[in-house]
Design a protein around this motif. Structure first.
Motif, PDB file in Angstrom:
ATOM      1  N   SER A 125      57.739  27.974  -5.607  1.00 62.79           N
ATOM      2  CA  SER A 125      58.006  28.371  -4.223  1.00 62.79           C
ATOM      3  C   SER A 125      59.471  28.735  -4.007  1.00 62.79           C
ATOM      4  CB  SER A 125      57.628  27.239  -3.256  1.00 62.79           C
ATOM      5  OG  SER A 125      56.242  27.050  -3.238  1.00 62.79           O
ATOM      6  N   THR A 147      52.882  31.919  -3.093  1.00 65.31           N
ATOM      7  CA  THR A 147      52.791  31.469  -1.707  1.00 65.31           C
ATOM      8  C   THR A 147      52.207  32.584  -0.843  1.00 65.31           C
ATOM      9  OG1 THR A 147      54.717  30.078  -2.107  1.00 65.31           O
ATOM     10  CG2 THR A 147      54.073  30.386   0.180  1.00 65.31           C
ATOM     11  N   PHE A 179      57.848  25.382   2.440  1.00 68.83           N
ATOM     12  CA  PHE A 179      56.571  24.975   1.846  1.00 68.83           C
ATOM     13  C   PHE A 179      56.821  24.246   0.527  1.00 68.83           C
ATOM     14  CE2 PHE A 179      52.926  26.023  -0.940  1.00 68.83           C
ATOM     15  CZ  PHE A 179      51.924  25.383  -0.234  1.00 68.83           C
TER      16      PHE A 179
END
Length: 145
Positions: free
Chosen positions: A32, A39, A68
């Protein structure tokens, strides 16, 4: 040093599962921070209707991907520690809550915010979180007495 010397010592397979899920989540956190590709596949990724790549149909930004990733990392740390101290009630409960939080997050992104499409990228974390929660719920008495 043998592999068994670094694995969780708790009874049953649940500690090994939590370790596996934690390590996978840490890997997901790293990706990420390094790329938006995966993602973007979760949040409004490639549409079978348009055939456009995820980068054109996703609302994922570098900031949201890192956020995230941070959330995934913290959840992974809780699961990691629970794998090694599975009889610790507060830690066990926190690990279960990471699963609930994940299911709620992905469920809302799909059903309310419409930023997730049903498919493998979205369903994989939901299935893992749901199965982990169910396993932990049914084995709660075994591990916590």
């Amino acid at each position: 040093m043998s592999l068994s010397s670094v694995l969780p010592e708790g009874p049953g397979l649940l500690p090994y599962w939590l370790l596996t899920v934690a390590l996978t989540g840490i890997g997901n956190s790293i990706q990420s921070y390094s790329t938006l590709h995966y993602t973007q596949r979760i949040y409004n990724g490639q549409s079978s209707d348009t055939g456009k790549p995820a980068s054109e149909t996703s609302s994922v930004t570098p900031l949201s991907a890192r956020t995230f990733g941070t959330w995934s990392f913290v959840s992974s740390l809780v699961r990691f520690y629970c794998a090694y101290d599975i009889t610790n009630k507060p830690l066990y409960d926190l690990a279960m809550w990471t699963c609930v939080t994940g299911m709620i997050h992905f469920g809302l992104e799909w059903s309310v915010f419409k930023s997730g499409r049903i498919g493998v990228p979205l369903l994989s974390p939901v299935v893992v979180a749901g199965a982990t929660f169910a396993w932990m719920f049914t084995q709660r008495e075994t591990y916590l007495g």
